[in-house]
Motif scaffolding. Structure first.
Motif, short mmCIF file in Angstrom:
data_model
loop_
_atom_site.label_atom_id
_atom_site.label_comp_id
_atom_site.label_asym_id
_atom_site.label_seq_id
_atom_site.Cartn_x
_atom_site.Cartn_y
_atom_site.Cartn_z
N ASP A 84 29.89 32.98 34.99
CA ASP A 84 29.13 33.10 36.25
C ASP A 84 29.33 31.91 37.16
O ASP A 84 29.04 31.98 38.36
CB ASP A 84 27.64 33.26 35.95
CG ASP A 84 27.33 34.58 35.27
OD1 ASP A 84 28.17 35.50 35.37
OD2 ASP A 84 26.26 34.70 34.65
N ASN A 85 29.80 30.80 36.60
CA ASN A 85 29.92 29.59 37.39
C ASN A 85 31.36 29.11 37.56
O ASN A 85 31.60 27.93 37.80
CB ASN A 85 29.09 28.46 36.75
CG ASN A 85 27.60 28.69 36.91
OD1 ASN A 85 27.00 28.35 37.93
ND2 ASN A 85 26.99 29.29 35.89
N LEU A 86 32.29 30.03 37.42
CA LEU A 86 33.68 29.68 37.70
C LEU A 86 33.81 29.27 39.15
O LEU A 86 33.07 29.73 40.02
CB LEU A 86 34.60 30.88 37.42
CG LEU A 86 34.79 31.27 35.95
CD1 LEU A 86 35.56 32.58 35.86
CD2 LEU A 86 35.52 30.18 35.19
N ASN A 87 34.76 28.40 39.42
CA ASN A 87 34.94 27.93 40.80
C ASN A 87 35.06 29.08 41.77
O ASN A 87 35.77 30.05 41.53
CB ASN A 87 36.21 27.06 40.89
CG ASN A 87 36.05 25.76 40.13
OD1 ASN A 87 34.94 25.26 39.98
ND2 ASN A 87 37.16 25.22 39.66
N ALA A 88 34.33 28.98 42.87
CA ALA A 88 34.37 30.04 43.88
C ALA A 88 35.78 30.19 44.44
O ALA A 88 36.44 29.22 44.78
CB ALA A 88 33.41 29.71 45.01
N ALA A 89 36.23 31.42 44.49
CA ALA A 89 37.58 31.69 45.01
C ALA A 89 37.49 32.13 46.47
O ALA A 89 36.42 32.48 46.97
CB ALA A 89 38.24 32.79 44.19
N GLU A 90 38.60 32.08 47.15
CA GLU A 90 38.61 32.44 48.56
C GLU A 90 38.35 33.91 48.78
O GLU A 90 37.77 34.31 49.76
CB GLU A 90 39.96 32.06 49.19
CG GLU A 90 40.19 30.54 49.22
CD GLU A 90 41.51 30.20 49.86
OE1 GLU A 90 42.21 31.14 50.28
OE2 GLU A 90 41.84 29.02 49.94
N ASP A 91 38.82 34.73 47.86
CA ASP A 91 38.55 36.16 47.99
C ASP A 91 38.28 36.76 46.61
O ASP A 91 38.46 36.11 45.59
CB ASP A 91 39.73 36.90 48.67
CG ASP A 91 41.03 36.71 47.93
OD1 ASP A 91 42.00 36.27 48.55
OD2 ASP A 91 41.06 36.99 46.71
N HIS A 92 37.87 38.02 46.60
CA HIS A 92 37.43 38.67 45.36
C HIS A 92 38.55 38.80 44.33
O HIS A 92 38.33 38.63 43.15
CB HIS A 92 36.85 40.05 45.70
CG HIS A 92 36.24 40.74 44.53
ND1 HIS A 92 35.12 40.25 43.88
CD2 HIS A 92 36.59 41.87 43.87
CE1 HIS A 92 34.80 41.07 42.88
NE2 HIS A 92 35.68 42.05 42.85
N SER A 93 39.76 39.07 44.81
CA SER A 93 40.87 39.26 43.88
C SER A 93 41.18 37.97 43.15
O SER A 93 41.52 37.96 41.97
CB SER A 93 42.11 39.78 44.62
OG SER A 93 42.56 38.83 45.55
N ASP A 94 41.07 36.81 43.84
CA ASP A 94 41.32 35.54 43.20
C ASP A 94 40.27 35.25 42.13
O ASP A 94 40.58 34.69 41.08
CB ASP A 94 41.33 34.40 44.22
CG ASP A 94 42.60 34.40 45.06
OD1 ASP A 94 42.58 33.81 46.13
OD2 ASP A 94 43.59 35.00 44.61
N LEU A 95 39.03 35.62 42.39
CA LEU A 95 37.98 35.43 41.41
C LEU A 95 38.26 36.28 40.16
O LEU A 95 38.06 35.84 39.02
CB LEU A 95 36.61 35.82 42.00
CG LEU A 95 35.41 35.69 41.06
CD1 LEU A 95 35.29 34.27 40.54
CD2 LEU A 95 34.13 36.11 41.77
N LYS A 96 38.77 37.48 40.38
CA LYS A 96 39.11 38.34 39.24
C LYS A 96 40.21 37.70 38.40
O LYS A 96 40.21 37.80 37.17
CB LYS A 96 39.56 39.72 39.73
CG LYS A 96 38.41 40.63 40.12
CD LYS A 96 38.90 42.04 40.33
CE LYS A 96 37.73 43.00 40.56
NZ LYS A 96 38.17 44.40 40.69
#
Length: 483
Positions: free
Chosen positions: A18-30
């Motif tokens: 839940d606390n992974l570094n915030a990505a610029e967009d949703h696909s990067d977070l995935k």
């Protein structure tokens, strides 16, 4: 394992996710989440004693990667769910046989110390069950060996590519179960002679020790036997049958991948035979550590004896194979013709034999004398006929064969890792090696959305940068697809 510890660890993992570094967009977070899951899927909590948490990791690579990339996040999670002052340790398991070397625990500051061995509990030996395959008063039953007479050492050409495996194989054949080479694990690519060598050992044992029970079995047949026994509730009979064998040869053992129940049964068969001085010979297209979804305790046992690789034959070995094969058919070639054939066919023994047979057939049908010109003409015709078109169905076929799954499962909606990873790799290679669009690939992969294909391709590219296992899969599959 303590259920409370499992619950705490699951909460820690969820906190980190839940606390992974915030990505610029949703696909990067995935991508981040997928890399995280692939890494921590193989990390298990071992113990929690007096604020000392020990994690079990497969290798030093995992320990180092966690410390370099997730230590601060992991520390925060441990502080939240265990409390202040918690100390983190690692137990690195390198799949070594029990009793060989103790694992090392390393704390986050880099200090290290020996810890007691983590030993796998072996099943308690009980009184032998009545074996339904043994007739009272008869010592052995007649078990068909499934050996082929033509796959003997007499027809096996030794060279640099197979010298170790062949030499050890002959030693085993003289004293099956009584050498340090138990099990013998032979691995190598397609068509390099693994099956021939395994069968040759079995035949030699039968010739020198006629009273020995030798059984050659494909892994597919072993799996089918187990499923049949499980359905009829005769698992004990199944294990007792295999325990009668003095030399057990199982071909393509990698196809036990993902089949947990069959692996359990194989484990007990293996242990019984090994403990009773019986010989085990296994072949695979992958080294033990590279087989996906095989129990760690089984991989460990694969390494108890000798692991020998057979590579594609070099020029001299290919030339000798040609000479041996043709001489048995009464055909003699000139040196320049032999050199041409040995130079043109470089991949494996099976393809080489196919070319030789084609040359013989061509010469016989057209009643032509063998010449260098005829050989070149025949080779060109074979190359034209066998030229592969790399398309999505072909890629699916190669991936399915590599991972030991069927095409229906690959195209299904299953999210299990043993299915999802091969599917993502198939999508990745479909994009890399064909001109197909994401939409086309999705349609061919069971009607998946184009965004699913994009995500799969991006995931494989990213994860391959940190995961050695994925790198190995990509390398192996690329060679097979382009072969």
């Amino acid at each position: 394992m303590d259920e409370n510890l499992v619950l705490i660890w699951e909460k820690c993992l969820q906190f980190m996710r839940d606390n992974l570094n915030a990505a610029e967009d949703h696909s990067d977070l995935k991508k981040l989440e997928n890399s995280f899951d692939l890494l921590f899927d193989k990390v298990k909590p071992l113990s929690l004693v007096n604020h000392n948490l020990t994690l079990l990791v497969p290798s030093d690579f995992y320990k180092e990667y966690i410390e370099d990339n997730y230590l601060s996040l992991l520390s925060a999670a441990l502080k939240k769910y265990i409390g202040k002052g918690v100390k983190l340790w690692y137990s690195v398991m390198e799949n070594k046989p029990v009793g060989k070397e103790a694992p090392i625990t390393v704390n986050v500051k880099g200090n290290s110390t020996q810890t007691p061995k983590i030993q796998e509990a072996l099943p308690i030996q009980k009184e032998t069950n009545i074996n339904p395959f043994v007739v009272p008063g008869i010592k052995k039953v007649n078990i068909e060996s499934n050996l082929k007479a033509d796959l003997s050492f007499d027809n096996f050409v030794e060279g640099e590519s197979n010298k170790l495996a062949a030499t050890v194989g002959k030693t085993i054949a003289k004293r099956p179960g009584a050498t340090a080479f138990n099990p013998l694990f032979v691995h190598g690519g397609y068509g390099v002679g693994k099956t021939h060598l395994a069968q040759a050992i079995g035949l030699e044992v039968k010739n020198s020790c006629p009273d020995k029970v030798v059984l050659y079995q494909s892994s597919e047949k072993f799996i089918q036997d187990f499923i049949k026994a499980a359905k009829s509730q005769n698992k004990t009979d199944f294990q007792n049958y295999y325990q009668l064998v003095d030399v057990l040869i199982i071909d393509d053992i990698q196809f036990l991948s993902g089949k947990a129940a069959t692996q359990d049964s194989f484990f007990h068969v293996f242990d019984y035979l090994h403990q009773n001085g019986k010989q085990i010979i296994l072949t695979s297209d992958k080294a033990p550590a590279d087989i996906m979804d095989i129990q760690e305790r089984i991989v460990s046992r694969f390494k108890w004896g000798l692991t020998a690789e057979i590579k594609s034959p070099n020029f001299e070995t290919r030339r000798q194979i040609i000479v041996d094969k043709l001489s048995r058919d009464g055909i003699v070639l000139t040196d320049d013709m032999l050199d041409f054939l040995a130079t043109e066919v470089k991949t494996n023994v099976r393809e080489l034999m196919g070319v030789i047979n084609s040359v013989i057939a061509y010469s016989t049908v057209y009643k032509s004398d063998l010449s260098l010109e005829l050989l070149k003409e025949t080779i060109n015709k074979i190359a034209t006929t066998q030229k592969k078109t790399i398309n999505i169905p072909y890629i699916q076929e190669v991936v399915c064969e590599y991972f030991g799954i069927n095409r229906e499962l690959l195209l299904s909606k299953s999210r299990k890792r043993e299915v999802a990873l091969p599917r993502q790799l198939a999508m990745y290679f479909a994009k890399e090696l064909t001109n197909s669009t994401y939409t086309k690939i999705g349609e061919e992969m069971g009607g998946k959305d184009h965004s699913t294909v994009i995500y799969a391709c991006d995931t494989i590219r990213d994860v391959s940068k940190i995961d050695k296992e994925i790198k190995k899969y990509i390398k192996d599959l690329k060679e097979r697809i382009n072969h």
